[in-house]
Design a protein around this motif. Sequence first.
Motif, PDB file in Angstrom:
ATOM      1  N   ASN A 144      -2.476  16.157  17.305  1.00 51.13           N
ATOM      2  CA  ASN A 144      -3.398  17.278  17.433  1.00 51.13           C
ATOM      3  C   ASN A 144      -3.434  18.029  16.106  1.00 51.13           C
ATOM      4  O   ASN A 144      -2.428  18.081  15.384  1.00 51.13           O
ATOM      5  CB  ASN A 144      -2.951  18.190  18.571  1.00 51.13           C
ATOM      6  CG  ASN A 144      -2.897  17.450  19.895  1.00 51.13           C
ATOM      7  OD1 ASN A 144      -3.922  17.111  20.466  1.00 51.13           O
ATOM      8  ND2 ASN A 144      -1.686  17.169  20.379  1.00 51.13           N
ATOM      9  N   SER A 145      -4.572  18.631  15.752  1.00 51.84           N
ATOM     10  CA  SER A 145      -4.692  19.193  14.405  1.00 51.84           C
ATOM     11  C   SER A 145      -5.623  20.393  14.361  1.00 51.84           C
ATOM     12  O   SER A 145      -6.433  20.620  15.256  1.00 51.84           O
ATOM     13  CB  SER A 145      -5.195  18.108  13.444  1.00 51.84           C
ATOM     14  OG  SER A 145      -6.487  17.667  13.825  1.00 51.84           O
ATOM     15  N   GLY A 146      -5.504  21.130  13.270  1.00 49.26           N
ATOM     16  CA  GLY A 146      -6.278  22.350  13.044  1.00 49.26           C
ATOM     17  C   GLY A 146      -5.321  23.474  12.713  1.00 49.26           C
ATOM     18  O   GLY A 146      -4.682  23.479  11.665  1.00 49.26           O
ATOM     19  N   GLY A 147      -5.204  24.433  13.645  1.00 47.82           N
ATOM     20  CA  GLY A 147      -4.209  25.495  13.481  1.00 47.82           C
ATOM     21  C   GLY A 147      -4.420  26.348  12.255  1.00 47.82           C
ATOM     22  O   GLY A 147      -3.477  26.689  11.548  1.00 47.82           O
ATOM     23  N   GLN A 148      -5.670  26.730  11.997  1.00 45.16           N
ATOM     24  CA  GLN A 148      -5.950  27.558  10.825  1.00 45.16           C
ATOM     25  C   GLN A 148      -5.611  29.026  11.051  1.00 45.16           C
ATOM     26  O   GLN A 148      -5.482  29.779  10.089  1.00 45.16           O
ATOM     27  CB  GLN A 148      -7.431  27.443  10.448  1.00 45.16           C
ATOM     28  CG  GLN A 148      -7.885  26.051  10.040  1.00 45.16           C
ATOM     29  CD  GLN A 148      -8.401  25.226  11.214  1.00 45.16           C
ATOM     30  OE1 GLN A 148      -8.177  25.579  12.367  1.00 45.16           O
ATOM     31  NE2 GLN A 148      -9.092  24.134  10.923  1.00 45.16           N
ATOM     32  N   ASN A 149      -5.496  29.453  12.301  1.00 46.68           N
ATOM     33  CA  ASN A 149      -5.317  30.881  12.609  1.00 46.68           C
ATOM     34  C   ASN A 149      -4.060  31.126  13.446  1.00 46.68           C
ATOM     35  O   ASN A 149      -3.530  30.210  14.077  1.00 46.68           O
ATOM     36  CB  ASN A 149      -6.525  31.408  13.399  1.00 46.68           C
ATOM     37  CG  ASN A 149      -7.852  31.186  12.690  1.00 46.68           C
ATOM     38  OD1 ASN A 149      -8.835  30.804  13.302  1.00 46.68           O
ATOM     39  ND2 ASN A 149      -7.891  31.400  11.384  1.00 46.68           N
ATOM     40  N   PHE A 150      -3.614  32.374  13.443  1.00 45.44           N
ATOM     41  CA  PHE A 150      -2.551  32.846  14.345  1.00 45.44           C
ATOM     42  C   PHE A 150      -1.291  31.970  14.291  1.00 45.44           C
ATOM     43  O   PHE A 150      -0.691  31.637  15.299  1.00 45.44           O
ATOM     44  CB  PHE A 150      -3.061  32.942  15.788  1.00 45.44           C
ATOM     45  CG  PHE A 150      -4.321  33.747  15.948  1.00 45.44           C
ATOM     46  CD1 PHE A 150      -4.481  34.963  15.313  1.00 45.44           C
ATOM     47  CD2 PHE A 150      -5.363  33.268  16.720  1.00 45.44           C
ATOM     48  CE1 PHE A 150      -5.645  35.699  15.456  1.00 45.44           C
ATOM     49  CE2 PHE A 150      -6.541  33.998  16.869  1.00 45.44           C
ATOM     50  CZ  PHE A 150      -6.677  35.224  16.229  1.00 45.44           C
ATOM     51  N   ASN A 151      -0.895  31.580  13.074  1.00 45.13           N
ATOM     52  CA  ASN A 151       0.323  30.798  12.840  1.00 45.13           C
ATOM     53  C   ASN A 151       0.302  29.407  13.470  1.00 45.13           C
ATOM     54  O   ASN A 151       1.349  28.835  13.763  1.00 45.13           O
ATOM     55  CB  ASN A 151       1.562  31.571  13.272  1.00 45.13           C
ATOM     56  CG  ASN A 151       1.949  32.628  12.251  1.00 45.13           C
ATOM     57  OD1 ASN A 151       2.461  32.315  11.175  1.00 45.13           O
ATOM     58  ND2 ASN A 151       1.665  33.883  12.573  1.00 45.13           N
ATOM     59  N   GLY A 152      -0.879  28.876  13.671  1.00 47.89           N
ATOM     60  CA  GLY A 152      -1.022  27.459  13.969  1.00 47.89           C
ATOM     61  C   GLY A 152      -0.589  27.038  15.352  1.00 47.89           C
ATOM     62  O   GLY A 152      -1.348  27.090  16.306  1.00 47.89           O
ATOM     63  N   GLY A 153       0.671  26.584  15.464  1.00 45.69           N
ATOM     64  CA  GLY A 153       1.147  26.014  16.716  1.00 45.69           C
ATOM     65  C   GLY A 153       0.450  24.711  17.021  1.00 45.69           C
ATOM     66  O   GLY A 153      -0.233  24.579  18.046  1.00 45.69           O
ATOM     67  N   GLY A 154       0.601  23.712  16.136  1.00 42.78           N
ATOM     68  CA  GLY A 154      -0.149  22.473  16.264  1.00 42.78           C
ATOM     69  C   GLY A 154       0.021  21.782  17.599  1.00 42.78           C
ATOM     70  O   GLY A 154      -0.927  21.275  18.176  1.00 42.78           O
ATOM     71  N   ALA A 155       1.262  21.738  18.107  1.00 42.41           N
ATOM     72  CA  ALA A 155       1.519  21.110  19.407  1.00 42.41           C
ATOM     73  C   ALA A 155       1.402  22.120  20.536  1.00 42.41           C
ATOM     74  O   ALA A 155       0.653  21.920  21.490  1.00 42.41           O
ATOM     75  CB  ALA A 155       2.903  20.470  19.419  1.00 42.41           C
ATOM     76  N   ILE A 156       2.167  23.222  20.432  1.00 42.42           N
ATOM     77  CA  ILE A 156       2.193  24.248  21.488  1.00 42.42           C
ATOM     78  C   ILE A 156       2.171  25.623  20.838  1.00 42.42           C
ATOM     79  O   ILE A 156       3.010  25.935  19.986  1.00 42.42           O
ATOM     80  CB  ILE A 156       3.445  24.106  22.368  1.00 42.42           C
ATOM     81  CG1 ILE A 156       3.444  22.750  23.096  1.00 42.42           C
ATOM     82  CG2 ILE A 156       3.531  25.246  23.381  1.00 42.42           C
ATOM     83  CD1 ILE A 156       4.724  22.469  23.862  1.00 42.42           C
ATOM     84  N   TRP A 157       1.217  26.440  21.225  1.00 43.78           N
ATOM     85  CA  TRP A 157       1.109  27.831  20.791  1.00 43.78           C
ATOM     86  C   TRP A 157       1.455  28.704  21.991  1.00 43.78           C
ATOM     87  O   TRP A 157       0.788  28.619  23.031  1.00 43.78           O
ATOM     88  CB  TRP A 157      -0.305  28.119  20.305  1.00 43.78           C
ATOM     89  CG  TRP A 157      -0.546  29.465  19.689  1.00 43.78           C
ATOM     90  CD1 TRP A 157      -0.562  29.768  18.363  1.00 43.78           C
ATOM     91  CD2 TRP A 157      -0.861  30.692  20.379  1.00 43.78           C
ATOM     92  NE1 TRP A 157      -0.855  31.096  18.174  1.00 43.78           N
ATOM     93  CE2 TRP A 157      -1.029  31.688  19.399  1.00 43.78           C
ATOM     94  CE3 TRP A 157      -0.977  31.038  21.719  1.00 43.78           C
ATOM     95  CZ2 TRP A 157      -1.341  33.008  19.717  1.00 43.78           C
ATOM     96  CZ3 TRP A 157      -1.277  32.358  22.050  1.00 43.78           C
ATOM     97  CH2 TRP A 157      -1.462  33.323  21.063  1.00 43.78           C
ATOM     98  N   SER A 158       2.464  29.538  21.855  1.00 49.23           N
ATOM     99  CA  SER A 158       2.989  30.279  23.012  1.00 49.23           C
ATOM    100  C   SER A 158       3.049  31.767  22.700  1.00 49.23           C
ATOM    101  O   SER A 158       3.559  32.173  21.653  1.00 49.23           O
ATOM    102  CB  SER A 158       4.384  29.740  23.348  1.00 49.23           C
ATOM    103  OG  SER A 158       5.061  30.591  24.222  1.00 49.23           O
ATOM    104  N   ASN A 159       2.567  32.575  23.637  1.00 59.04           N
ATOM    105  CA  ASN A 159       2.604  34.025  23.464  1.00 59.04           C
ATOM    106  C   ASN A 159       2.914  34.713  24.779  1.00 59.04           C
ATOM    107  O   ASN A 159       2.139  34.606  25.732  1.00 59.04           O
ATOM    108  CB  ASN A 159       1.257  34.539  22.940  1.00 59.04           C
ATOM    109  CG  ASN A 159       1.234  36.046  22.781  1.00 59.04           C
ATOM    110  OD1 ASN A 159       2.226  36.646  22.388  1.00 59.04           O
ATOM    111  ND2 ASN A 159       0.111  36.655  23.103  1.00 59.04           N
TER     112      ASN A 159
END
Length: 483
Positions: free
Chosen positions: A229-244
Amino acid sequence: MRFLPSILLHILHNMKILSTIIFLTIITAVFSKVTQATIHSVPSDFSTIQSAINSAIDGDTIVVATGIYYENLNFKGKNIVLTSNYYLTGDTSFVNQTIINGSQPADADTGSCVIFSSGEDSTAVLMGFTITGGTGTVWLDAHGAGTYREGGGVLIDFSSPTIRNNRIIDNLATNSSGINGAGGGGIRISDCNPYILNNLIAYNKAKYGPGVVLNYTGCIMRNNIIAYNSGGQNFNGGGAIWSNTNSVAYPKIIENNTIYRNQASVGTGGCLAWGGTLILRNNILWGNYSIDNSQVKSISGVATVTYCDVEGGYSGIGNIDVFPDFTDTLSFILHISSPCVDAGDSSGIYNDVEESAGSATAKFPSRGILRNDMGAYGGGGAALIPSINLVTGIENFVPADFNMKIFPNPGNGVFSVTYYLPLASEVEMKITDINGRKIGELLNENQSSGAHSLTFSDRHLSGIYILQLRINGSWYTKMLTIQ
């Protein structure tokens, strides 16, 4: 009883009859509800999947024949099972051949392939499909953060379904025009506690959380492959899992997953704990790329990592830093000699499934003895996951400042590489196969600022390789095809 007044006997007799009637009525109602559950077939009973969902009631099952279905589905609060013929045999070829393609939405702002947003629970099941072509849904964040486009493949909001045995591939959440952001290319989850089990989540793209977004939620993610998976230009990326931030009631448990070669332009290409607590246990995190090349990153949250194979290492009980040694990076099954075999948490609750009673041997696709294997094929829920099929998702990931070019690519084994260094830098360049094994080192030296070039040749190689460039400690990649 003969000493009781006759009127009392009559009352007691009627009460007995009444209680019997009530009991039988309850049993009949329960039995009726069970027997009313229906199996619907698409396209033989309904021409579209959504029309079958609209007609279904809780407890029903919808079985979809192989084919491509250009639909954007909404479960509409129905606690039903939506599945392909995979459910009958466990044959993963049905997963590859039964496709929900969300690329033709009636409304461009409702482009998720599948939406759960009406309080569905764990008995709402999505199983046995390739889910692709989704572009996300414009969604107002319930916590006041604004409007976002999220959930390219699957959008889950205030619902807790079960998502299992699917290929969630080639979905997008990248259009952030006029809104606050775009995230969750594969799956976006918010304010709930779903089960994400035995899925392939690959080749999805988003501006944050290209693989999965977990926002103000609990979640149980087990035995998944999250890769490319790819991209993650914003909000510190999290290429695999972005958690908040966590749900008040439920933790985020990320257990026995293989998390491999995801990429982000900023932050981490692996797992990000922006806020809240992320529990990582018995996972493999390897080859995930970002500016700082981290596999796990905490901002204001906490990532608890135990019994994981983490490239570059990570503090925690049982963690290792050794190449995982897959048989290939299409299925990600471990070699029997892999350091990840029998290296997970030794507690019996995490044991692999036994081959046969008393054998003390793990059942394939697990390996070794019964102790948990790190990665997607360890633990009691391990099952074969649909293969990636073709490795087409390796992204070219070199910042534009370096102006790096490879010519010709594809080529026959003789290549020229040119690049530009804005500042004097320590530079390393090497070629690896898609498993991460080093094939050759091209250079490792300090270089001055300015333009640089080199030529290399190896006519013995063929296939897909990765050219890796390290500049002042940060790694970048280019895909290299040798014919």
